[in-house]
Design a protein around this motif. Structure first.
Motif, PDB file in Angstrom:
ATOM      1  N   PHE A 275      41.694  41.802  37.732  1.00  0.00           N
ATOM      2  CA  PHE A 275      40.379  42.377  37.504  1.00  0.00           C
ATOM      3  C   PHE A 275      40.504  43.540  36.515  1.00  0.00           C
ATOM      4  CE2 PHE A 275      40.317  40.812  41.911  1.00  0.00           C
ATOM      5  CZ  PHE A 275      39.196  39.988  41.890  1.00  0.00           C
ATOM      6  N   ASP A 276      39.513  43.681  35.665  1.00  0.00           N
ATOM      7  CA  ASP A 276      39.412  44.871  34.834  1.00  0.00           C
ATOM      8  C   ASP A 276      39.029  46.027  35.752  1.00  0.00           C
ATOM      9  OD1 ASP A 276      38.726  46.930  33.119  1.00  0.00           O
ATOM     10  OD2 ASP A 276      37.746  45.625  31.661  1.00  0.00           O
ATOM     11  N   ALA A 277      39.944  46.970  35.949  1.00  0.00           N
ATOM     12  CA  ALA A 277      39.721  48.041  36.926  1.00  0.00           C
ATOM     13  C   ALA A 277      38.472  48.841  36.611  1.00  0.00           C
ATOM     14  CB  ALA A 277      40.940  48.941  36.985  1.00  0.00           C
ATOM     15  N   ALA A 278      38.123  48.958  35.326  1.00  0.00           N
ATOM     16  CA  ALA A 278      36.945  49.743  34.955  1.00  0.00           C
ATOM     17  C   ALA A 278      35.656  49.087  35.438  1.00  0.00           C
ATOM     18  CB  ALA A 278      36.899  49.919  33.441  1.00  0.00           C
ATOM     19  N   GLN A 279      35.686  47.796  35.732  1.00  0.00           N
ATOM     20  CA  GLN A 279      34.495  47.078  36.165  1.00  0.00           C
ATOM     21  C   GLN A 279      34.406  46.949  37.687  1.00  0.00           C
ATOM     22  OE1 GLN A 279      32.357  46.381  33.769  1.00  0.00           O
ATOM     23  NE2 GLN A 279      33.877  47.153  32.293  1.00  0.00           N
ATOM     24  N   VAL A 280      35.393  47.490  38.416  1.00  0.00           N
ATOM     25  CA  VAL A 280      35.397  47.427  39.884  1.00  0.00           C
ATOM     26  C   VAL A 280      34.803  48.729  40.396  1.00  0.00           C
ATOM     27  CG1 VAL A 280      36.798  47.175  41.951  1.00  0.00           C
ATOM     28  CG2 VAL A 280      37.397  45.907  39.871  1.00  0.00           C
ATOM     29  N   ALA A 281      33.564  48.664  40.849  1.00  0.00           N
ATOM     30  CA  ALA A 281      32.841  49.863  41.250  1.00  0.00           C
ATOM     31  C   ALA A 281      33.503  50.538  42.445  1.00  0.00           C
ATOM     32  CB  ALA A 281      31.388  49.511  41.589  1.00  0.00           C
ATOM     33  N   GLY A 282      33.720  51.854  42.313  1.00  0.00           N
ATOM     34  CA  GLY A 282      34.254  52.636  43.416  1.00  0.00           C
ATOM     35  C   GLY A 282      35.720  52.420  43.680  1.00  0.00           C
ATOM     36  N   GLY A 283      36.385  51.599  42.839  1.00  0.00           N
ATOM     37  CA  GLY A 283      37.797  51.333  43.077  1.00  0.00           C
ATOM     38  C   GLY A 283      38.041  50.722  44.454  1.00  0.00           C
ATOM     39  N   ARG A 284      37.051  49.988  44.949  1.00  0.00           N
ATOM     40  CA  ARG A 284      37.140  49.427  46.308  1.00  0.00           C
ATOM     41  C   ARG A 284      36.978  47.911  46.253  1.00  0.00           C
ATOM     42  NH1 ARG A 284      36.979  50.780  51.459  1.00  0.00           N
ATOM     43  NH2 ARG A 284      35.971  49.385  52.946  1.00  0.00           N
ATOM     44  N   ILE A 285      37.816  47.209  46.993  1.00  0.00           N
ATOM     45  CA  ILE A 285      37.725  45.750  47.081  1.00  0.00           C
ATOM     46  C   ILE A 285      37.585  45.354  48.546  1.00  0.00           C
ATOM     47  CG2 ILE A 285      39.046  43.613  46.863  1.00  0.00           C
ATOM     48  CD1 ILE A 285      40.090  44.590  44.230  1.00  0.00           C
ATOM     49  N   ASP A 286      36.574  44.534  48.802  1.00  0.00           N
ATOM     50  CA  ASP A 286      36.336  44.044  50.159  1.00  0.00           C
ATOM     51  C   ASP A 286      36.272  42.521  50.116  1.00  0.00           C
ATOM     52  OD1 ASP A 286      35.772  44.031  52.893  1.00  0.00           O
ATOM     53  OD2 ASP A 286      33.603  44.021  52.535  1.00  0.00           O
ATOM     54  N   VAL A 287      36.985  41.888  51.026  1.00  0.00           N
ATOM     55  CA  VAL A 287      36.954  40.427  51.145  1.00  0.00           C
ATOM     56  C   VAL A 287      35.932  40.096  52.222  1.00  0.00           C
ATOM     57  CG1 VAL A 287      38.301  38.336  51.489  1.00  0.00           C
ATOM     58  CG2 VAL A 287      39.405  40.373  50.567  1.00  0.00           C
ATOM     59  N   VAL A 333      39.007  40.297  32.427  1.00  0.00           N
ATOM     60  CA  VAL A 333      39.895  41.029  31.526  1.00  0.00           C
ATOM     61  C   VAL A 333      39.518  40.693  30.091  1.00  0.00           C
ATOM     62  CG1 VAL A 333      42.276  41.293  30.757  1.00  0.00           C
ATOM     63  CG2 VAL A 333      41.771  41.112  33.193  1.00  0.00           C
ATOM     64  N   SER A 334      39.270  41.724  29.276  1.00  0.00           N
ATOM     65  CA  SER A 334      38.868  41.528  27.888  1.00  0.00           C
ATOM     66  C   SER A 334      39.782  42.332  26.978  1.00  0.00           C
ATOM     67  CB  SER A 334      37.412  41.958  27.705  1.00  0.00           C
ATOM     68  OG  SER A 334      37.283  43.355  27.947  1.00  0.00           O
ATOM     69  N   GLU A 335      39.517  42.274  25.684  1.00  0.00           N
ATOM     70  CA  GLU A 335      40.356  42.994  24.725  1.00  0.00           C
ATOM     71  C   GLU A 335      40.301  44.502  24.938  1.00  0.00           C
ATOM     72  OE1 GLU A 335      39.305  41.859  20.795  1.00  0.00           O
ATOM     73  OE2 GLU A 335      40.022  39.784  21.001  1.00  0.00           O
ATOM     74  N   GLY A 336      39.211  44.979  25.510  1.00  0.00           N
ATOM     75  CA  GLY A 336      39.086  46.415  25.738  1.00  0.00           C
ATOM     76  C   GLY A 336      39.646  46.882  27.065  1.00  0.00           C
ATOM     77  N   THR A 337      40.204  45.984  27.852  1.00  0.00           N
ATOM     78  CA  THR A 337      40.746  46.350  29.168  1.00  0.00           C
ATOM     79  C   THR A 337      42.006  47.196  29.000  1.00  0.00           C
ATOM     80  OG1 THR A 337      39.857  44.346  30.168  1.00  0.00           O
ATOM     81  CG2 THR A 337      41.658  45.443  31.330  1.00  0.00           C
ATOM     82  N   THR A 338      42.092  48.253  29.797  1.00  0.00           N
ATOM     83  CA  THR A 338      43.292  49.103  29.780  1.00  0.00           C
ATOM     84  C   THR A 338      43.969  49.184  31.134  1.00  0.00           C
ATOM     85  OG1 THR A 338      41.924  51.065  30.186  1.00  0.00           O
ATOM     86  CG2 THR A 338      42.428  50.517  27.880  1.00  0.00           C
ATOM     87  N   ILE A 340      44.401  47.472  35.126  1.00  0.00           N
ATOM     88  CA  ILE A 340      44.300  46.190  35.832  1.00  0.00           C
ATOM     89  C   ILE A 340      44.438  46.405  37.334  1.00  0.00           C
ATOM     90  CG2 ILE A 340      45.455  43.961  36.221  1.00  0.00           C
ATOM     91  CD1 ILE A 340      44.041  44.001  33.608  1.00  0.00           C
ATOM     92  N   ILE A 341      43.573  45.715  38.085  1.00  0.00           N
ATOM     93  CA  ILE A 341      43.801  45.547  39.531  1.00  0.00           C
ATOM     94  C   ILE A 341      44.263  44.116  39.725  1.00  0.00           C
ATOM     95  CG2 ILE A 341      42.770  45.501  41.822  1.00  0.00           C
ATOM     96  CD1 ILE A 341      40.811  47.632  40.894  1.00  0.00           C
TER      97      ILE A 341
END
Length: 813
Positions: A275-287, A333-338, A340-341
């Motif tokens: 995942f592009d970490a910048a697009q994961v809101a709150g830095g939180r992942i829930d299954v 993940v795109s060219e601007g991704t820096t 990663i999760i």
């Protein structure tokens, strides 16, 4: 699963075992290899060249003249028509004398007056499927990485000197959906040691928990979820060796991050997602399970409507991926991704399968999760991928793993004895031989007694759960061809049909001989159809399917007639107007509303007639079928089955049938008389429901017929003495059945009566509105002499007297 022979060689020494021989060993060991194609489609003499200079062709707008260093000691002049060729490029160059797929030989040539000393090649010209290349490489010549050595053989650069083992795996061997799984298998077959990949990571000072937290909101669908955080990655192409291996496996390279997740999935059999970490809101992942009405645009660009039973990966605000199936476009993940999760998890296989099927979305990841991944590789694959990203994407891996685990799976421990193995296989293997085979499989063996062991099965082999599974492993590694042949001994008996099978076969012959066509219909129908013929259903409760294909096919049938009515309507709509069908099959009855035991399967036969028995012609009119056609077919069948003496017909008014044109079929047994079915016209309302004309049907239980049918045939000599015929017409009440009259006549006439038949029935004002005239033909005969008129007259008088006494019958004047 496509397995690269060169890639497999990284994990196990295959020296002295060429690809073809390895394929035979694996096939004999139970892993079938369909074919072993070579990646080289016929390329020789192609090397890496460096384009020093590119100039426009003096006499062609679309051609270029290139100066190329191919490592031969002198520069080559090559005319090229590819639009993407340019200076400072590394490219495949087919020098003079080279050969390309399709029988193409490279020679010196002149193109529009300019000499060309070779050919700069595209991927397609090298025999590579260009659809498996990155999008930017699918057009024009193939551009190689800038650090590729000039003059190096292209077969080595692109790993074309390789063979592919095409595995045809059975569903139970999902462990071989990975390179390591195949390596374990080859190690067991060859006895050679494994060389597992390095999963070590040099972590950064930052801690993963500062960047990402994970939780499992649906523990029954996900038992383990792990994630790593990689900072400062640089998106670009993956190294050439990795792209080669992905292409060999049939996977198209995209960029270094995505390629690494695919590479590790193929290596470990553990799907990963970045995942592009910048697009994961709150830095939180829930299954969690999807919410009602929730949607997600997947990586293929499709908007997916999610159902509440679908498992998703979500951040603090939204779903960002379909768990185990495909990621979401909103976290791609795109060219601007820096940053990663990186995800690695153990999802429930049935949940992933249901989601994948419902959405029509099958991926390499879902194919592996459906068959259950190895829980012990979840973390190892995560570390392997993170290490590769640090090396080939220049990322910094933070310290620690963010994870949530709700359950662990204990390895299977199975008890096995030497006697059990040898008795099942018919072998005389020693304890040492068996322990050696199990150790080659990497199974831990603990001795628990004399030639008795406790065997711990690795989690990667989820297909092994019983001792017979272990016996199978021993058999295939010992070699099926090494198991001694044991002749089959024992008494043999000739095969034959059971009585029910023979009766069904004979009944089919009778009915097809009578001009009927056999129908085979669904055993499932709709709920309203089960309510049409209540007496035939015998009060059975409808049995609903757990997962019906549609509402029209949602319950098990309780009678056969509705299926024949549907078939008749289908044929009638296609202008087949004269229809004669029958079906022999089972119906399903239960008296339970909620099933606690299996329903009763009752064998039945049914027939249907509509239209004309005889079509119109210039010399005759059409004759429509009627009740007596259906009854006549049944009588013919009963006569051929030796049942005519046991069968009778009684007027009846069962639900779904015409109230005045229906009879119950009654069989006489030692237990008394019982109704086994009905024959008659379908009720007019039901005919209108199916949009049918007058339709005649019959359905009967086959159980009593199986019991009382008699295939014996009685023969008698032709009569030598003449018969005397007497016809009578008697007036009786309209309610008196003709069958009752013939039965009374047969009982009173005595042994001289040979036959009695009704040949006319008259009703009208001349004999009264509540009366009818029945004309009968009686035939008298004695087998050994000629009858006298006095004998016949005496028997005839008894008949008339009995009819008058029983029914108030009067001779019609």
């Amino acid at each position: 699963m496509n397995v690269s022979y060169r890639w497999l060689s990284d994990y196990i020494d295959l020296s002295g075992i060429p690809a073809g021989q390895l394929a035979k060993m694996m096939t004999r060991g139970g892993i079938e290899i369909d074919s072993v194609p070579s990646r080289n489609a016929g390329v020789t003499g192609v090397v890496v060249g460096y384009v020093k200079k590119r100039e426009k062709h003096p006499d062609a707008d679309k051609l270029s003249v290139c100066t190329v260093d191919a490592g031969t000691g002198e520069d080559l002049q090559i005319v090229c028509g590819a639009p993407n060729v340019g200076a400072d490029m590394k490219v495949p160059v087919a020098v003079v004398g080279a050969k390309l797929p399709g029988g193409l030989n490279i020679k010196r040539a002149k193109m529009r007056g300019v000499e060309s000393q070779g050919m700069i090649c595209s991927a397609r010209e090298l025999g590579i499927n260009d659809k498996l290349l990155p999008k930017e490489q699918q057009e024009g010549i193939l551009v190689l990485p800038s650090d590729t050595e000039i003059g190096r053989d292209i077969l080595d650069v692109l790993a074309l000197d390789d063979s592919i083992l095409e595995l045809d795996l059975t569903p139970n061997r999902s462990d071989c959906l990975s390179m390591l799984g195949v390596a374990y298998e080859v190690s067991a077959l060859t006895g050679r040691p494994l060389n597992l990949p390095d999963t070590g990571i040099h972590s950064a000072a930052e801690v993963t928990s500062d960047y990402v937290r994970v939780s499992i909101g649906s523990p029954e669908h996900c038992s383990l979820y792990t994630a790593r955080y990689i900072k400062g990655v640089k998106i670009g192409p993956a190294p050439q060796w990795m792209q080669n291996r992905l292409i060999a496996a049939g996977v198209r390279p995209i960029n270094n991050i995505v390629d690494i997740t695919n590479y590790v999935m193929l290596e470990y059999g553990q799907p990963l997602h970045a995942f592009d970490a910048a697009q994961v809101a709150g830095g939180r992942i829930d299954v969690r399970l999807a919410r009602a009405g929730e949607t997600l645009e997947t990586l293929d660009g499709q908007e997916r409507k999610l159902e509440p039973h679908m498992l998703v990966i979500a951040d603090a605000e939204k779903a960002i991926g379909l768990a185990g199936v495909m990621g979401g476009a909103n976290s791609e993940v795109s060219e601007g991704t820096t940053d990663i999760i990186l995800e690695s998890a153990k999802f429930d296989g049935s949940t992933i399968r249901r989601t994948s099927r419902q959405l029509g979305l099958r991926s390499e990841a879902s194919a592996r999760f459906e068959k259950e991944v190895d829980p012990d590789r979840v973390r190892a694959a995560l570390d392997r991928a993170a290490g590769l990203m640090a090396r080939y994407a220049e990322g910094l891996v933070t310290e620690g793993v963010a994870e949530a685990e709700v359950s662990t799976r204990q390895p299977a421990v199975i008890e096995l004895s030497l006697s059990r193995v040898n008795s099942m296989l018919g072998t005389e293997l020693s304890a040492l031989e068996i322990k050696t085979i199990l150790s080659r499989l990497q199974f831990k063996v603990e001795t628990r007694g004399e030639d008795v062991w406790k065997i711990a099965v690795p989690s990667r082999r989820g297909d092994i759960s019983r001792d017979v599974d272990l016996v199978e492993e021993i058999a295939r590694l010992h070699g099926y061809d090494e198991i001694p042949t044991t002749p089959i001994e024992g008494p043999t008996t000739p095969g034959s049909l059971t009585k029910p099978q023979a009766i069904r076969r004979k009944l089919r012959t009778i009915l097809t001989g009578a001009g009927l066509h056999e129908a085979i219909s669904y055993s499932v129908t709709s709920l309203p159809r089960t309510e049409l013929f209540a007496e035939l259903a015998a009060g059975a409760k409808p049995i609903a399917l757990a997962m019906p294909m549609s509402e029209e096919r949602s319950v098990l049938r309780t009678t056969l007639i509705p299926s024949l009515l549907e078939a008749a309507a289908y044929n009638l709509n296609r202008k087949n107007n004269d229809i004669a069908l029958f079906e022999i099959g089972n119906v399903y009855h239960t008296d339970e509303t909620t099933l606690t035991r299996l329903p009763h399967e009752k064998p039945r036969a049914a027939l249907l007639l509509l239209g004309n028995r005889r079509t119109a012609a210039w010399n005759r009119t059409a004759e429509p079928v009627d009740f007596y056609d259906a009854k006549g077919v049944l009588e013919q069948a009963f006569d051929r089955l030796g049942l005519s003496g046991r069968i009778s017909y009684e007027a009846a008014r069962p639900a779904g049938f015409h109230p005045g044109r229906t009879a119950a079929i009654v069989i006489r047994t030692e237990r008394g008389s019982e109704t086994i079915g009905y024959v008659g016209q379908v009720h007019p309302e039901t005919q209108r429901e199916f949009d049918l004309p007058d339709t005649y049907v019959a359905e009967l239980e086959l159980g009593p017929i199986y019991e009382y049918a008699d295939a014996g045939i009685e023969y008698r000599i032709l009569p030598r003495y003449p018969a005397i015929e007497r016809d009578i017409a008697v007036v009786v009440d309209r309610g008196v059945a003709g069958g009752a009259l013939t039965a009374t006549i047969a009982a009173s006439a005595g042994e001289l009566l040979e036959s009695v038949n009704v040949f006319d029935v008259y009703t009208g004002e001349r004999i009264g509105g509540d009366k009818k005239s029945v004309a009968l033909a009686l035939v008298y005969r004695h087998a050994e002499r000629t009858l006298t008129d006095e004998e016949v007259g005496e028997a005839h008088a008894r008949v008339l007297a009995q009819l008058e006494q029983s029914y108030g019958a009067e001779l019609r004047k």
